[in-house]
Design a protein around this motif. Structure first.
Motif, PDB file in Angstrom:
ATOM      1  N   ILE A 107       0.861  -1.183   0.000  1.00 38.11           N
ATOM      2  CA  ILE A 107       0.000   0.000   0.000  1.00 38.11           C
ATOM      3  C   ILE A 107       0.898   1.234   0.000  1.00 38.11           C
ATOM      4  N   SER A 108       0.771   2.043  -1.047  1.00 37.92           N
ATOM      5  CA  SER A 108       1.644   3.209  -1.176  1.00 37.92           C
ATOM      6  C   SER A 108       0.981   4.515  -0.743  1.00 37.92           C
ATOM      7  N   HIS A 109      -0.358   4.555  -0.758  1.00 34.25           N
ATOM      8  CA  HIS A 109      -1.088   5.778  -0.410  1.00 34.25           C
ATOM      9  C   HIS A 109      -2.357   5.412   0.354  1.00 34.25           C
ATOM     10  N   ALA A 110      -2.683   6.212   1.379  1.00 32.18           N
ATOM     11  CA  ALA A 110      -3.892   5.964   2.166  1.00 32.18           C
ATOM     12  C   ALA A 110      -4.565   7.292   2.534  1.00 32.18           C
ATOM     13  N   GLU A 111      -5.889   7.255   2.600  1.00 28.24           N
ATOM     14  CA  GLU A 111      -6.679   8.391   3.086  1.00 28.24           C
ATOM     15  C   GLU A 111      -7.088   8.096   4.518  1.00 28.24           C
ATOM     16  N   ALA A 112      -7.203   9.129   5.329  1.00 25.79           N
ATOM     17  CA  ALA A 112      -7.591   8.968   6.730  1.00 25.79           C
ATOM     18  C   ALA A 112      -9.005   9.510   6.938  1.00 25.79           C
ATOM     19  N   PHE A 113      -9.797   8.766   7.703  1.00 25.06           N
ATOM     20  CA  PHE A 113     -11.178   9.146   8.014  1.00 25.06           C
ATOM     21  C   PHE A 113     -11.443   8.883   9.486  1.00 25.06           C
ATOM     22  N   TYR A 114     -12.490   9.492   9.981  1.00 24.00           N
ATOM     23  CA  TYR A 114     -12.955   9.171  11.326  1.00 24.00           C
ATOM     24  C   TYR A 114     -14.227   8.356  11.186  1.00 24.00           C
ATOM     25  N   GLY A 160     -23.500   4.080  18.104  1.00 19.77           N
ATOM     26  CA  GLY A 160     -24.088   4.885  19.169  1.00 19.77           C
ATOM     27  C   GLY A 160     -24.001   6.377  18.895  1.00 19.77           C
ATOM     28  N   ASP A 161     -22.962   6.772  18.137  1.00 19.96           N
ATOM     29  CA  ASP A 161     -22.815   8.182  17.789  1.00 19.96           C
ATOM     30  C   ASP A 161     -23.967   8.680  16.930  1.00 19.96           C
ATOM     31  N   LEU A 162     -24.595   7.775  16.184  1.00 27.26           N
ATOM     32  CA  LEU A 162     -25.668   8.166  15.278  1.00 27.26           C
ATOM     33  C   LEU A 162     -26.940   8.562  16.018  1.00 27.26           C
ATOM     34  N   GLU A 163     -27.007   8.248  17.287  1.00 25.51           N
ATOM     35  CA  GLU A 163     -28.177   8.597  18.089  1.00 25.51           C
ATOM     36  C   GLU A 163     -28.036   9.961  18.763  1.00 25.51           C
ATOM     37  N   THR A 164     -26.889  10.593  18.589  1.00 25.31           N
ATOM     38  CA  THR A 164     -26.590  11.869  19.236  1.00 25.31           C
ATOM     39  C   THR A 164     -26.429  12.937  18.162  1.00 25.31           C
ATOM     40  N   GLU A 165     -26.717  14.177  18.505  1.00 16.23           N
ATOM     41  CA  GLU A 165     -26.531  15.256  17.536  1.00 16.23           C
ATOM     42  C   GLU A 165     -25.072  15.327  17.113  1.00 16.23           C
ATOM     43  N   TYR A 166     -24.879  15.576  15.844  1.00 17.68           N
ATOM     44  CA  TYR A 166     -23.540  15.572  15.244  1.00 17.68           C
ATOM     45  C   TYR A 166     -22.572  16.488  15.991  1.00 17.68           C
ATOM     46  N   VAL A 215     -21.364  14.970  19.204  1.00 13.99           N
ATOM     47  CA  VAL A 215     -20.451  13.852  18.952  1.00 13.99           C
ATOM     48  C   VAL A 215     -19.056  14.375  18.620  1.00 13.99           C
ATOM     49  N   VAL A 216     -18.980  15.318  17.692  1.00 13.75           N
ATOM     50  CA  VAL A 216     -17.681  15.845  17.264  1.00 13.75           C
ATOM     51  C   VAL A 216     -16.966  16.542  18.421  1.00 13.75           C
ATOM     52  N   LEU A 217     -17.688  17.384  19.148  1.00 11.46           N
ATOM     53  CA  LEU A 217     -17.061  18.071  20.276  1.00 11.46           C
ATOM     54  C   LEU A 217     -16.579  17.082  21.337  1.00 11.46           C
ATOM     55  N   GLY A 218     -17.358  16.036  21.587  1.00  9.56           N
ATOM     56  CA  GLY A 218     -16.944  15.010  22.550  1.00  9.56           C
ATOM     57  C   GLY A 218     -15.704  14.271  22.096  1.00  9.56           C
ATOM     58  N   LYS A 219     -15.633  13.926  20.803  1.00 10.62           N
ATOM     59  CA  LYS A 219     -14.462  13.217  20.271  1.00 10.62           C
ATOM     60  C   LYS A 219     -13.222  14.106  20.341  1.00 10.62           C
TER      61      LYS A 219
END
Length: 90
Positions: free
Chosen positions: A53-60, A65-71, A74-78
């Motif tokens: 693997i020569s190249h990779a993209e990063a995601f979160y 359970g995060d889907l049950e909370t306002e976005y 969730v982001v501020l908590g993370k």
């Protein structure tokens, strides 16, 4: 600042397409070396992955359970958890 990431995706087979797509945005490319920067980040992210693997993209990747909370909550908590862990390791 880079956003926290917990998932790396192999983009090696698509790197030429990504390069071509970024080349279309001439006005942005005149301001900075975005292609070089993006390719360098993608190469760096691949260091912890398999040898072919020569190249990779990063995601979160959010948990179900995060889907049950306002976005925003969730982001501020993370981010809060991320930065509190970083400050402990300094």
């Amino acid at each position: 600042m880079q956003s926290p990431a917990n998932t790396l995706v192999d983009v090696s087979p698509f790197i030429a397409q990504k390069n071509a797509a970024m080349s279309v945005y001439e006005s942005q490319l005149s301001e900075n070396r975005y292609i070089d920067i993006a390719m360098s980040l993608n190469k760096l992210r691949s260091l912890t992955l398999c040898g072919d693997i020569s190249h990779a993209e990063a995601f979160y990747r959010f948990s179900p359970g995060d889907l049950e909370t306002e976005y925003e909550q969730v982001v501020l908590g993370k981010l809060k958890a991320y930065f509190s862990n970083k400050s402990r390791s300094l």
